[in-house]
Design an enzyme around this catalytic site. Structure first.
Site, PDB file in Angstrom:
ATOM      1  N   TRP A 239     106.612 -28.820 -32.441  1.00 45.87           N
ATOM      2  CA  TRP A 239     106.436 -27.920 -31.301  1.00 45.87           C
ATOM      3  C   TRP A 239     107.588 -27.925 -30.563  1.00 45.87           C
ATOM      4  O   TRP A 239     107.909 -26.710 -29.852  1.00 45.87           O
ATOM      5  CB  TRP A 239     105.448 -28.564 -30.689  1.00 45.87           C
ATOM      6  CG  TRP A 239     104.841 -27.686 -29.385  1.00 45.87           C
ATOM      7  CD1 TRP A 239     104.096 -26.764 -29.229  1.00 45.87           C
ATOM      8  CD2 TRP A 239     105.542 -27.834 -28.060  1.00 45.87           C
ATOM      9  NE1 TRP A 239     103.898 -26.385 -28.038  1.00 45.87           N
ATOM     10  CE2 TRP A 239     104.816 -27.079 -27.102  1.00 45.87           C
ATOM     11  CE3 TRP A 239     106.433 -28.890 -27.621  1.00 45.87           C
ATOM     12  CZ2 TRP A 239     105.106 -27.087 -25.770  1.00 45.87           C
ATOM     13  CZ3 TRP A 239     106.797 -28.800 -26.253  1.00 45.87           C
ATOM     14  CH2 TRP A 239     106.046 -27.899 -25.326  1.00 45.87           C
ATOM     15  N   HIS A 240     108.534 -28.800 -30.365  1.00 53.18           N
ATOM     16  CA  HIS A 240     109.708 -28.719 -29.489  1.00 53.18           C
ATOM     17  C   HIS A 240     110.686 -27.760 -29.920  1.00 53.18           C
ATOM     18  O   HIS A 240     111.503 -27.282 -29.200  1.00 53.18           O
ATOM     19  CB  HIS A 240     110.069 -30.084 -29.389  1.00 53.18           C
ATOM     20  CG  HIS A 240     109.441 -30.879 -28.370  1.00 53.18           C
ATOM     21  ND1 HIS A 240     108.413 -31.642 -28.825  1.00 53.18           N
ATOM     22  CD2 HIS A 240     109.578 -31.370 -26.986  1.00 53.18           C
ATOM     23  CE1 HIS A 240     107.985 -32.198 -27.838  1.00 53.18           C
ATOM     24  NE2 HIS A 240     108.654 -32.083 -26.592  1.00 53.18           N
ATOM     25  N   GLY A 241     110.976 -27.504 -31.190  1.00 50.28           N
ATOM     26  CA  GLY A 241     111.861 -26.704 -31.911  1.00 50.28           C
ATOM     27  C   GLY A 241     111.903 -26.624 -33.120  1.00 50.28           C
ATOM     28  O   GLY A 241     111.409 -27.326 -34.136  1.00 50.28           O
TER      29      GLY A 241
END
Lengths: 479, 343
Positions: free
Chosen positions: A325-327
């Protein structure tokens, strides 16, 4: 529009005054104004992406109503799946298209095939990871009958686009934030002052702590081959404070700003670096995201009920998805997986719900055991942060390798390092003293005369103006 | 609500009052321009040697070689020993501040060459940078306001243009500037140039130091990606000087004429240099038509000096390389001489 920009400095007072003095005649008008102000805030970055947030709002508003009218479980499930498909589809396209394409190409190469489709020049809409999850929480809660769908389109649009938390969270639950748009909001002096105080601390964390630590961290992450092992450890530690200052600072500003308008957002950080184990860390770090994954992914997968194998599987899924989700980079997936590995021993030995109260509760100083636990947990998180910060898995591996191989090199710290170190010492002390509060300075000098408090705020403001590091984009803006 | 707004207002007022008092009591003359500080400190050590200086941006810093200038000019009967005070990103009105300080502290100056530029429109990213506000005072704010009001900017642009300067000034007043004493001069001796006369071509910069290496190479890269920019800049120049059309900023003209007269009274001759490769020359063409037109040395006309728009003399889009600087200085010297002789 960044919070730490002159644009926001003009935007906020104007919106505040209009909100309480002009648009307070009735609730609908006030909510409409929030929508206008929030769209203006978001559109200031790029007006084209207003279409996206509008579309996302309309889809889930409509699906919410359809869900309530659907009578069969199959129909209800279809609507839910449609919402998931559209929201995650948008997120997947804008954020992960090129990542999947690059990995697809790499996979084909392994088998000896050459495949060169056009890479799209996609601009990642700011905040898409946050508002899509926020709207998904609405449709999922309506599907589960945990929330009645709303027919008030204005309130719903205001809930989705509410500017303080639109671009970097906290990821609000519809059950918490949406009802606040249905109630009249009266100005509360204590709440507003609390909000300003939290904003001040948020700016201090972002502008002074995070931006200054970023300069040191960037120095060593960009030049790890020539740096000594000690310097690289320093780099990792400073990155840990950079990301904490950045993200929790932004959350504080968001929560504080919301208070000015009579809204209460959820707490997003609870002094995570004073955690005594990794499980506690994950109860205190990015709370809105970890609870979202817990409620909408972990528990539906079975959570920790069922066999140990299933629990382990679910734990890995949660952490890896959270990392992803972060990247769109393997480094984030690796970071997630590492945290899952940290969590496993606690899960297996059933010690993941041990430390529920804050460290050294009711005492000024931690005991030796707590200090050891806190430092050990911090060290583990710093090691994982290396992957988070690195540009690639190779970079992360090389960085860690260099820590050990370059231990014999002499560190050469510049003046900036000592300055940042002093700042961090001050910061950690303030945070430690305020760890029982919502944010560190919530009750600082609360029992003293106004002059004492105001002098303290004055020094924070001067520190923000004078000690500001080179402005860095909020880290979480890439999400 | 009233109590809240009143308290905020009171708090901000106290901050401003308190900080302004501290600033007034403790502030000393601080430079937000490290390059200029380094050059000024050096110049002050040897100031009796110099009777001429060049002031401007990197277009002065990288283009005008005092060694060549002095040798040509002195060979023609004048006695000149010049120093290049050009520093990167030093625009108006900061240049006037530099000029004022130099004139105040040096009474043996004979010639000053001031690069002509449009007044700087502060970029948002630089709004709170020391270099933006360190020199600002009410006099320069007045200049900015009048300059903008007399310009052909649209209304919103004027508001934004003026507003940014006032915000920067307010920031200067309240940002505890006295604490900037903690800042040290972070430039190196390289800013003095190879021959310690203030000139340093970009080619020599890369040989002398790694400072600013990334930015310089990035700028060079932009030119290498697209060399047609030079042709476009040349076309702008030819169109501007060929047509003779201009937009006069009367306030700006008067301001510059006042400077010339002011320095004349001090027996200092002020010359202006129009540098090449700008995006607009309208205000300078207007200035050329005033009574100080003979003090303006036009180095920008591509029909006269096409070499300043040629790739072989270029380092990046805005700057000549060391060969270009060589040619530039020679032409500048001869232009100056012809004006001096005719004067």
């Amino acid at each position: 529009m960044l919070f730490n920009s002159i644009d926001f400095g003009f935007f906020l007072p104007v919106v505040f005054l209009l909100y309480w003095f002009v648009f307070n005649r009735n609730l609908k008008l006030q909510n409409s104004f929030i929508v206008i102000a929030s769209y203006f805030f978001y559109g200031w970055w790029d007006w084209r992406f207003l279409i996206l947030i509008f579309f996302s709002s309309m889809v889930d508003f409509t699906i919410g109503i359809r869900l309530s009218k659907a009578h069969t479980p199959a129909a209800r499930k279809s609507y839910l799946l449609l919402s998931l498909f559209i929201n995650l589809g948008l997120l997947g396209f804008f954020k992960y298209y090129n990542f999947f394409l690059d990995n697809f190409i790499a996979a084909f190469k392994i088998f000896g095939y050459s495949f060169n489709p056009d890479r799209l020049n996609i601009i990642l809409p700011v905040g898409i990871s946050f508002y899509t999850f926020q709207t998904l929480s609405y449709t999922i809660d309506v599907y589960r009958n945990n929330l009645k769908p709303t027919k008030d389109i204005i309130s719903f649009m205001a809930f989705v686009s509410f500017f303080p938390q639109l671009v970097a969270g906290p990821i609000e639950r519809a059950s918490n934030l949406l009802p606040q748009f249905f109630k009249n909001r009266n100005f509360n002096y204590a709440n507003a002052v609390n909000g300003l105080r939290q904003m001040l601390w948020g700016f201090f964390k972002k502008v002074v702590i995070a931006d200054n630590c970023a300069e040191i961290a960037n120095l060593y992450f960009n030049d790890y081959q020539e740096s000594s092992g000690i310097e690289l450890i320093v780099g990792a530690v400073f990155f840990a404070f950079q990301i904490y200052g950045d993200f929790s600072g932004y959350s504080d500003i968001a929560i504080g700003t919301s208070r000015l308008f009579g809204f209460n957002l959820m707490k997003n950080f609870a002094f995570p670096y004073f955690s005594r184990d990794i499980a506690e860390f994950w109860r205190r770090w990015h709370i809105s995201l970890s609870t979202w994954f817990r409620d909408y992914l972990y528990i539906p997968l079975g959570g920790s009920k069922g066999t140990l194998t299933k629990s382990i599987r679910n734990t890995f899924i949660i952490f890896i998805v959270s990392g992803f989700w972060h990247g769109a980079n393997w480094t984030f997936i690796a970071w997630g997986a590492i945290n899952a590995l940290y969590f496993l021993p606690l899960l297996i030995t059933n010690k993941n719900r041990k430390n529920l109260n804050y460290a050294a509760a009711g005492r000024l100083f931690a005991n030796f055991k707590e200090i050891r636990q806190i430092l050990f947990t911090f060290m583990l998180t710093c090691l994982a942060w290396i992957f988070f910060r690195a540009d690639s898995l190779h970079h992360a591996y090389s960085y860690i390798r260099a820590i050990f191989f370059n231990l014999s090199l002499t560190p050469h710290f510049k003046l900036k390092f000592y300055f940042c170190l002093l700042l961090l010492i001050f910061f950690v002390i303030v945070e430690w003293l305020g760890r029982s509060n919502e944010y560190a300075i919530q009750h600082t000098f609360a029992n003293n005369h106004k002059i004492v408090r105001w002098t303290f705020y004055y020094f924070l403001i001067i520190a923000i103006m004078v000690l500001a590091g080179k402005q860095q984009e909020f880290i979480y803006f890439q999400f | 609500m009233k109590k809240f707004i009143l308290n905020i207002f009171l708090f901000l007022l106290l901050i401003i009052v308190y900080t302004v008092i501290l600033n007034t009591l403790f502030t000393k003359s601080l430079s937000g321009n490290d390059h200029n500080l380094r050059k000024t400190n050096y110049f002050n050590k040897y100031k009796n040697q110099y009777n001429t200086f060049f002031i401007g941006s990197s277009r002065t810093f990288r283009h005008i070689n005092p060694l060549i200038f002095d040798s040509i000019v002195n060979a023609n009967g004048l006695t000149i020993n010049s120093f290049n005070f050009g520093t990167p990103a030093t625009y108006y009105p900061e240049c006037f501040y530099v000029l004022e300080n130099l004139i105040q502290n040096n009474n043996h100056i004979k010639y000053v060459f001031l690069e002509l530029q449009q007044v700087n429109d502060i970029g948002k990213v630089n709004l709170f940078a020391s270099k933006t506000f360190y020199y600002l005072n009410t006099k320069y704010l007045s200049f900015i306001t009048n300059y903008a009001l007399n310009s052909n900017m649209n209304f919103l642009h004027k508001i934004s243009f003026i507003g940014k300067y006032y915000i920067a000034y307010l920031y200067k007043l309240i940002a505890a500037r006295y604490l900037l004493i903690l800042q040290k001069d972070s430039s190196g001796d390289y800013v003095l140039g190879k021959n310690k006369n203030g000139f340093l071509s970009l080619n020599d910069h890369l040989l002398l130091t790694t400072a600013e290496y990334k930015e310089i190479n990035n700028n060079r890269g932009k030119l290498l990606k697209d060399t047609t920019v030079l042709r476009k800049r040349a076309e702008i120049s030819i169109r501007s000087f060929g047509s003779g059309n201009y937009n006069s900023n009367n306030y700006f003209n008067k301001y510059m004429i006042n400077w010339v007269n002011k320095l004349n009274k001090l027996n200092v001759k002020l010359y202006f240099i129009i540098p090449p490769r700008l995006k607009s020359y309208e205000e300078f063409i207007a200035l050329q038509k005033t009574e100080i037109g003979n003090r303006i040395i036009n180095m920008a006309d591509a029909s006269l000096y096409p070499q300043f728009y040629q790739f072989k003399y270029s380092f990046d889009i805005g700057h000549l390389n060391k060969y270009g600087a060589d040619v530039y200085t020679r032409i500048l010297s001869n232009q100056f001489l012809s004006k001096e002789i005719n004067d």
